[in-house]
Motif scaffolding. Structure first.
Motif, PDB file in Angstrom:
ATOM      1  N   ILE A 124     -37.144  22.649 -63.518  1.00 42.16           N
ATOM      2  CA  ILE A 124     -38.133  23.635 -63.946  1.00 42.16           C
ATOM      3  C   ILE A 124     -39.201  22.995 -64.833  1.00 42.16           C
ATOM      4  CG2 ILE A 124     -38.465  25.835 -65.164  1.00 42.16           C
ATOM      5  CD1 ILE A 124     -35.484  26.441 -64.478  1.00 42.16           C
ATOM      6  N   THR A 125     -38.766  22.127 -65.777  1.00 48.25           N
ATOM      7  CA  THR A 125     -39.744  21.558 -66.716  1.00 48.25           C
ATOM      8  C   THR A 125     -40.568  20.447 -66.059  1.00 48.25           C
ATOM      9  OG1 THR A 125     -38.070  20.013 -67.523  1.00 48.25           O
ATOM     10  CG2 THR A 125     -38.376  22.040 -68.781  1.00 48.25           C
ATOM     11  N   SER A 141     -45.885  23.283 -61.228  1.00 52.32           N
ATOM     12  CA  SER A 141     -45.480  23.193 -62.629  1.00 52.32           C
ATOM     13  C   SER A 141     -45.820  24.506 -63.323  1.00 52.32           C
ATOM     14  CB  SER A 141     -46.188  22.021 -63.311  1.00 52.32           C
ATOM     15  OG  SER A 141     -47.577  22.168 -63.183  1.00 52.32           O
ATOM     16  N   ASN A 142     -45.341  24.647 -64.543  1.00 47.63           N
ATOM     17  CA  ASN A 142     -45.506  25.923 -65.251  1.00 47.63           C
ATOM     18  C   ASN A 142     -45.636  25.656 -66.737  1.00 47.63           C
ATOM     19  OD1 ASN A 142     -42.704  25.815 -66.432  1.00 47.63           O
ATOM     20  ND2 ASN A 142     -42.250  25.707 -64.243  1.00 47.63           N
ATOM     21  N   THR A 143     -45.809  26.718 -67.504  1.00 47.85           N
ATOM     22  CA  THR A 143     -46.004  26.559 -68.949  1.00 47.85           C
ATOM     23  C   THR A 143     -44.895  27.249 -69.737  1.00 47.85           C
ATOM     24  OG1 THR A 143     -47.385  28.526 -68.930  1.00 47.85           O
ATOM     25  CG2 THR A 143     -48.511  26.410 -68.777  1.00 47.85           C
ATOM     26  N   LEU A 144     -43.705  27.251 -69.183  1.00 50.24           N
ATOM     27  CA  LEU A 144     -42.582  27.915 -69.861  1.00 50.24           C
ATOM     28  C   LEU A 144     -42.146  27.110 -71.078  1.00 50.24           C
ATOM     29  CD1 LEU A 144     -40.730  28.498 -66.511  1.00 50.24           C
ATOM     30  CD2 LEU A 144     -41.573  30.358 -67.961  1.00 50.24           C
ATOM     31  N   ASP A 145     -41.773  27.813 -72.162  1.00 45.42           N
ATOM     32  CA  ASP A 145     -41.273  27.080 -73.326  1.00 45.42           C
ATOM     33  C   ASP A 145     -39.755  26.857 -73.194  1.00 45.42           C
ATOM     34  OD1 ASP A 145     -39.827  29.284 -74.337  1.00 45.42           O
ATOM     35  OD2 ASP A 145     -41.554  29.986 -75.487  1.00 45.42           O
ATOM     36  N   ASP A 146     -39.204  26.087 -74.128  1.00 49.56           N
ATOM     37  CA  ASP A 146     -37.790  25.691 -74.062  1.00 49.56           C
ATOM     38  C   ASP A 146     -36.831  26.877 -73.913  1.00 49.56           C
ATOM     39  OD1 ASP A 146     -38.112  23.034 -74.065  1.00 49.56           O
ATOM     40  OD2 ASP A 146     -37.269  22.667 -76.066  1.00 49.56           O
ATOM     41  N   ASP A 147     -37.071  27.907 -74.735  1.00 51.20           N
ATOM     42  CA  ASP A 147     -36.182  29.065 -74.691  1.00 51.20           C
ATOM     43  C   ASP A 147     -36.249  29.761 -73.334  1.00 51.20           C
ATOM     44  OD1 ASP A 147     -35.348  28.600 -77.209  1.00 51.20           O
ATOM     45  OD2 ASP A 147     -36.604  30.133 -78.164  1.00 51.20           O
ATOM     46  N   GLN A 148     -37.453  29.811 -72.795  1.00 50.64           N
ATOM     47  CA  GLN A 148     -37.612  30.470 -71.501  1.00 50.64           C
ATOM     48  C   GLN A 148     -36.918  29.675 -70.399  1.00 50.64           C
ATOM     49  OE1 GLN A 148     -41.931  30.670 -71.748  1.00 50.64           O
ATOM     50  NE2 GLN A 148     -41.837  32.894 -71.937  1.00 50.64           N
ATOM     51  N   VAL A 149     -37.012  28.337 -70.497  1.00 52.16           N
ATOM     52  CA  VAL A 149     -36.328  27.495 -69.509  1.00 52.16           C
ATOM     53  C   VAL A 149     -34.813  27.687 -69.632  1.00 52.16           C
ATOM     54  CG1 VAL A 149     -35.883  25.128 -68.753  1.00 52.16           C
ATOM     55  CG2 VAL A 149     -38.202  25.813 -69.373  1.00 52.16           C
TER      56      VAL A 149
END
Ligand code: HEC
Length: 163
Positions: A124-125, A141-149
């Protein structure tokens, strides 16, 4: 509200105008009345929890999901994962995600990796780091933060094949 508070509100002699129900309640001995009120309070709280859970759930069997898994599920739907990986990870343009946790994945370079938590996170990251064999489309790719991943991985790990 404290359990039993309701019962304590019914002070003998002050409820004459409250009708048949409270007159009936007043005949029950004090300790039993308190226990009854506690039981009623417990039932109310349980009922409320069940109501909230089913309110939030948009499918059957989701009431027992942890908050993180639910967040992951919501992100999965809101961030377009579902469009390629299918509803509940059933697969589509992209590989099925239901049931892949812990299984072997073959990559385009011919190597085989285990889809553990780290692999799922990395998929994902950094979608280009390891590319699953057999797909013509590339995962964007995406802009998800750590918690979201983390939440998405928890959700993927919670998915079973043919639930
Ligand atoms: C445009 C379609 C598309 C979207 C949107 C997309 N993916 Fe993917 N995904 C793919 C494809 C195709 C692959 C396999 C090829 C590769 O690894 O690039 C893949 C691979 C993966 C893998 C590794 C699976 C395996 O077979 O080992 C995971 C995990 C994953 N995606 C999760 C997600 C999540 C979570 C999202 C949402 C944030 C997402 N994907 C959004 C197309 C997509």
């Amino acid at each position: 509200m404290r359990p039993g508070q309701r019962a304590n509100d019914v002070v003998p002699g002050t409820t004459a105008s409250a009708g048949a129900t409270s007159r009936h309640v007043r005949r029950i001995p004090d300790t039993r009345r308190r226990r009854l009120a506690a039981a009623v309070a417990t039932l109310l709280v349980t009922g409320l929890a069940v109501a909230c859970a089913s309110d939030d759930a948009s499918g059957p069997g989701t009431a027992g999901l942890s908050a993180e898994v639910r967040e992951g599920r919501d992100l999965y739907r809101a961030r377009g994962c579902q469009g390629c990986h299918g509803g509940d990870g059933s697969g589509g343009i992209g590989p099925a995600l239901a049931g892949i946790a812990g299984t072997e994945r073959e990559l385009v370079d011919g190597s085989v990796v285990i889809a553990d938590t780290e692999y799922l996170r990395r998929s994902i990251t950094d979608p280009d780091a390891e590319i699953t064999a057999g797909y013509s489309v590339r995962m964007p790719s995406n802009t998800l933060d750590d918690d979201q991943v983390d939440a998405l991985v928890a959700y993927i790990e919670s998915l079973e094949v043919d639930p």
